[in-house]
Design a protein around this motif. Structure first.
Motif, PDB file in Angstrom:
ATOM      1  N   GLY A  32       0.832  -1.198   0.000  1.00 15.14           N
ATOM      2  CA  GLY A  32       0.000   0.000   0.000  1.00 15.14           C
ATOM      3  C   GLY A  32       0.862   1.241   0.000  1.00 15.14           C
ATOM      4  O   GLY A  32       1.992   1.229   0.516  1.00 15.14           O
ATOM      5  N   SER A  33       0.358   2.304  -0.595  1.00 14.47           N
ATOM      6  CA  SER A  33       1.059   3.583  -0.560  1.00 14.47           C
ATOM      7  C   SER A  33       0.016   4.701  -0.611  1.00 14.47           C
ATOM      8  O   SER A  33      -0.665   4.871  -1.628  1.00 14.47           O
ATOM      9  N   MET A  34      -0.144   5.391   0.520  1.00 14.09           N
ATOM     10  CA  MET A  34      -1.101   6.482   0.658  1.00 14.09           C
ATOM     11  C   MET A  34      -2.518   6.039   0.246  1.00 14.09           C
ATOM     12  O   MET A  34      -3.002   5.095   0.826  1.00 14.09           O
ATOM     13  N   GLN A  35      -3.123   6.616  -0.813  1.00 14.80           N
ATOM     14  CA  GLN A  35      -4.503   6.218  -1.141  1.00 14.80           C
ATOM     15  C   GLN A  35      -4.556   5.084  -2.173  1.00 14.80           C
ATOM     16  O   GLN A  35      -5.605   4.840  -2.766  1.00 14.80           O
ATOM     17  N   TYR A  36      -3.431   4.410  -2.377  1.00 11.84           N
ATOM     18  CA  TYR A  36      -3.376   3.337  -3.377  1.00 11.84           C
ATOM     19  C   TYR A  36      -3.001   2.008  -2.743  1.00 11.84           C
ATOM     20  O   TYR A  36      -2.222   1.951  -1.786  1.00 11.84           O
ATOM     21  N   LEU A  37      -3.555   0.939  -3.317  1.00 12.89           N
ATOM     22  CA  LEU A  37      -3.211  -0.426  -2.910  1.00 12.89           C
ATOM     23  C   LEU A  37      -2.756  -1.174  -4.158  1.00 12.89           C
ATOM     24  O   LEU A  37      -3.204  -0.860  -5.274  1.00 12.89           O
ATOM     25  N   TYR A  38      -1.899  -2.169  -3.979  1.00 14.01           N
ATOM     26  CA  TYR A  38      -1.310  -2.895  -5.116  1.00 14.01           C
ATOM     27  C   TYR A  38      -1.486  -4.384  -4.909  1.00 14.01           C
ATOM     28  O   TYR A  38      -1.224  -4.894  -3.814  1.00 14.01           O
ATOM     29  N   ASP A  39      -1.911  -5.074  -5.993  1.00 10.18           N
ATOM     30  CA  ASP A  39      -2.071  -6.520  -5.849  1.00 10.18           C
ATOM     31  C   ASP A  39      -0.761  -7.236  -6.195  1.00 10.18           C
ATOM     32  O   ASP A  39       0.262  -6.600  -6.469  1.00 10.18           O
ATOM     33  N   GLU A  40      -0.838  -8.572  -6.185  1.00 12.65           N
ATOM     34  CA  GLU A  40       0.392  -9.363  -6.334  1.00 12.65           C
ATOM     35  C   GLU A  40       1.014  -9.209  -7.728  1.00 12.65           C
ATOM     36  O   GLU A  40       2.164  -9.555  -7.941  1.00 12.65           O
ATOM     37  N   GLU A  41       0.217  -8.679  -8.688  1.00  8.90           N
ATOM     38  CA  GLU A  41       0.783  -8.457 -10.023  1.00  8.90           C
ATOM     39  C   GLU A  41       1.173  -7.003 -10.238  1.00  8.90           C
ATOM     40  O   GLU A  41       1.516  -6.586 -11.344  1.00  8.90           O
ATOM     41  N   GLY A  42       1.064  -6.205  -9.180  1.00 10.42           N
ATOM     42  CA  GLY A  42       1.445  -4.796  -9.289  1.00 10.42           C
ATOM     43  C   GLY A  42       0.332  -3.898  -9.791  1.00 10.42           C
ATOM     44  O   GLY A  42       0.546  -2.704 -10.035  1.00 10.42           O
ATOM     45  N   VAL A  43      -0.883  -4.447  -9.938  1.00 12.02           N
ATOM     46  CA  VAL A  43      -2.011  -3.616 -10.391  1.00 12.02           C
ATOM     47  C   VAL A  43      -2.373  -2.639  -9.262  1.00 12.02           C
ATOM     48  O   VAL A  43      -2.496  -3.036  -8.097  1.00 12.02           O
ATOM     49  N   PRO A  85      -5.443  11.480   2.263  1.00 11.05           N
ATOM     50  CA  PRO A  85      -4.683  12.120   1.186  1.00 11.05           C
ATOM     51  C   PRO A  85      -5.372  12.061  -0.193  1.00 11.05           C
ATOM     52  O   PRO A  85      -4.865  12.630  -1.158  1.00 11.05           O
ATOM     53  N   PHE A  86      -6.501  11.377  -0.294  1.00 13.90           N
ATOM     54  CA  PHE A  86      -7.317  11.301  -1.521  1.00 13.90           C
ATOM     55  C   PHE A  86      -7.449  12.708  -2.124  1.00 13.90           C
ATOM     56  O   PHE A  86      -7.806  13.665  -1.433  1.00 13.90           O
ATOM     57  N   THR A  87      -7.157  12.815  -3.427  1.00 11.82           N
ATOM     58  CA  THR A  87      -7.118  14.148  -4.060  1.00 11.82           C
ATOM     59  C   THR A  87      -8.370  14.430  -4.888  1.00 11.82           C
ATOM     60  O   THR A  87      -9.176  13.541  -5.155  1.00 11.82           O
ATOM     61  N   LYS A  88      -8.430  15.668  -5.385  1.00 11.41           N
ATOM     62  CA  LYS A  88      -9.528  16.050  -6.258  1.00 11.41           C
ATOM     63  C   LYS A  88      -9.454  15.259  -7.569  1.00 11.41           C
ATOM     64  O   LYS A  88     -10.470  14.878  -8.139  1.00 11.41           O
ATOM     65  N   THR A  89      -8.228  15.003  -8.025  1.00 11.27           N
ATOM     66  CA  THR A  89      -8.060  14.203  -9.248  1.00 11.27           C
ATOM     67  C   THR A  89      -8.607  12.793  -9.019  1.00 11.27           C
ATOM     68  O   THR A  89      -9.277  12.223  -9.892  1.00 11.27           O
TER      69      THR A  89
END
Ligand SMILES: Cc1ncc(COP(=O)(O)O)c(C=O)c1O
Length: 429
Positions: free
Chosen positions: A39-50, A409-413
């Motif tokens: 995980g990094s801030m408002q993002y999560l990553y699966d085992e394939e990097g998605v 940290p979720f942004t307007k974008t």
């Protein structure tokens, strides 16, 4: 992408092993489960990097693996971790910083390890202070996973496997403004209290989320909580605000959700976001209630208030204030709410769009007159969003409310991307 420790096990094997090794009622999100490895801030990553945009994990309040929080935990773990029977400055500093965010007379802290533990302790405080056990709760509420908390959580005890409320639990209807809950419903508390008086049963108190989240991301009608708090206090009870989901600036306008109604509880319960994923729970109360609890029986939690937890708790507060996350939630939340409201004008199924800051809900209905819940459609939307790498969940008595409570940290974008994707998915329903 392969990651150390995850490379050898396929997703299918992870799922099979989980089913073999863990209790089956430990539920898994989504029709096609996701294996998250980073995980990094408002993002999560699966085992394939998605990469997935996380729109509902409110626990990672200042972002998944927030570097300041990770560093604080790591450095303190390398230095010392022990229990509260020794003197240590971090627990005092954390208590000082935490109580500085709360109004008088909420100035005394107890630290535990989860929201459930914190609610359990809050009930002990209330019962010891009032010499009573009967409690008033809101319908559809959830307060935690212990025996007593299932007893006070209609969301659980009224559902499958539940046995209904025990006799000491008294339920008020959820005042849901969208489904016709008017502030007249506050009068119902007087009826409940009158019945208790007639039975000569003293009242320990009232517990509610200041904005019911499990109940469907509800903002209570103006004046509701004020009337209920007044009536409960008049009857000798104390008022407990469960801020496990709503605290720490999430609602944008205020640091704590109870502040938005102009009430001050007697006991505040904290959990999830205060440790940003590290298990911390806290109860903050008045000196008077804390003194009643100091009745000769020691209070001790082996891990509660340990130096690592307190270092992490302080780092989370630093992030909230240094990055002005409350105001960020207000600005991004207002923009998101406005865009969701535009979508509501185009899509009949979006019956209601509500909330405050980054605590938002979209209630899906099949018919705007009958308000028939669009439960299956909500399930379709959540899964279709997941397939487009945006993570949502559902809540509410009918599981038809999309809950939007992203890391702060979720942004307007991110909000724009969420709305564009949601519009496409909703048009497919
Ligand atoms: C409002 C509320 N209170 C208490 C809890 C219990 O917290 P925990 O799961 O950390 O024990 C939860 C958990 O979902 C919650 O949503």
């Amino acid at each position: 992408m392969t990651l150390k420790g995850h490379a050898m096990t396929t997703k299918a094997d992870t799922l099979a092993n989980r089913k073999r090794l863990l209790g089956r009622n430990l539920s898994i999100a989504y029709k096609y489960p996701i294996k998250i490895v980073r995980g990094s801030m408002q993002y999560l990553y699966d085992e394939e990097g998605v990469e997935y945009l996380d729109a509902y994990n409110n626990v990672a309040h200042v972002g998944h693996c927030n570097p300041r929080v990770v560093k604080a935990g790591y450095e303190q773990m390398a230095r010392l971790n022990t229990n509260t029977r020794y003197l240590h400055d971090l627990i005092n500093q954390f208590a000082e910083r935490l109580t500085a965010t709360l109004p008088d007379p909420l100035k005394v802290c107890f630290f535990v390890n989860s929201g459930s533990e914190a609610n359990e302790l809050a009930l002990r405080l209330a019962c010891t202070h009032t010499h009573a056990t009967d409690l008033i709760v809101l319908d559809h509420a959830y307060h935690g996973n212990t025996n007593t908390l299932i007893d006070i959580s209609p969301y659980k005890h009224n559902g499958p496997g539940g046995g209904g409320p025990p006799t000491w639990v008294h339920k008020l209807p959820l005042p849901d403004p969208f489904r016709g809950g008017q502030d007249a419903e506050a009068a119902i508390v007087n009826r409940v209290i009158q019945e208790l008086r007639e039975r000569k049963t003293p009242l320990a108190g009232f517990i509610a989320e200041s904005m019911p989240s499990v109940g469907g991301q509800i903002v209570l009608p103006p004046g509701y909580l004020n009337k209920v708090y007044d009536a409960v206090r008049e009857a000798g009870g104390v008022c407990i605000a469960d801020e496990v989901q709503t605290g720490y600036g999430r609602i944008g306008t205020h640091f704590w959700a109870f502040e938005s109604y102009g009430v001050v509880p007697d006991i505040v319960v904290l959990g999830k976001p205060i440790g940003n994923g590290h298990p911390i729970g806290a109860v903050v109360t008045t000196r008077e209630i804390a003194n009643s609890f100091d009745n000769g029986m020691e209070f001790f939690s082996t891990f509660g208030g340990n130096p690592v937890s307190c270092a992490i708790g302080l780092a989370v507060l630093d992030e909230v204030f240094k990055n002005d996350l409350q105001n960020h939630a207000l600005v991004v939340g207002q923009s998101l709410l406005a865009r969701l409201s535009e979508l509501k004008a185009s899509y009949e199924i979006m019956g209601d769009v509500r909330g405050s800051g980054l605590f938002l809900g979209v209630e899906l209905v099949r018919n705007r007159t009958t308000l028939e819940p669009a439960t299956a459609e909500a399930d379709f939307i959540v899964n279709a969003m997941r397939d487009r790498q945006i993570l949502f969940g559902t809540d509410g008595p009918f599981h038809n409310v999309l809950k939007i409570r992203p890391p702060m940290p979720f942004t307007k974008t991110d909000a724009d991307r969420l709305c564009e994707t949601l519009a496409r998915v909703v048009s497919e329903v």
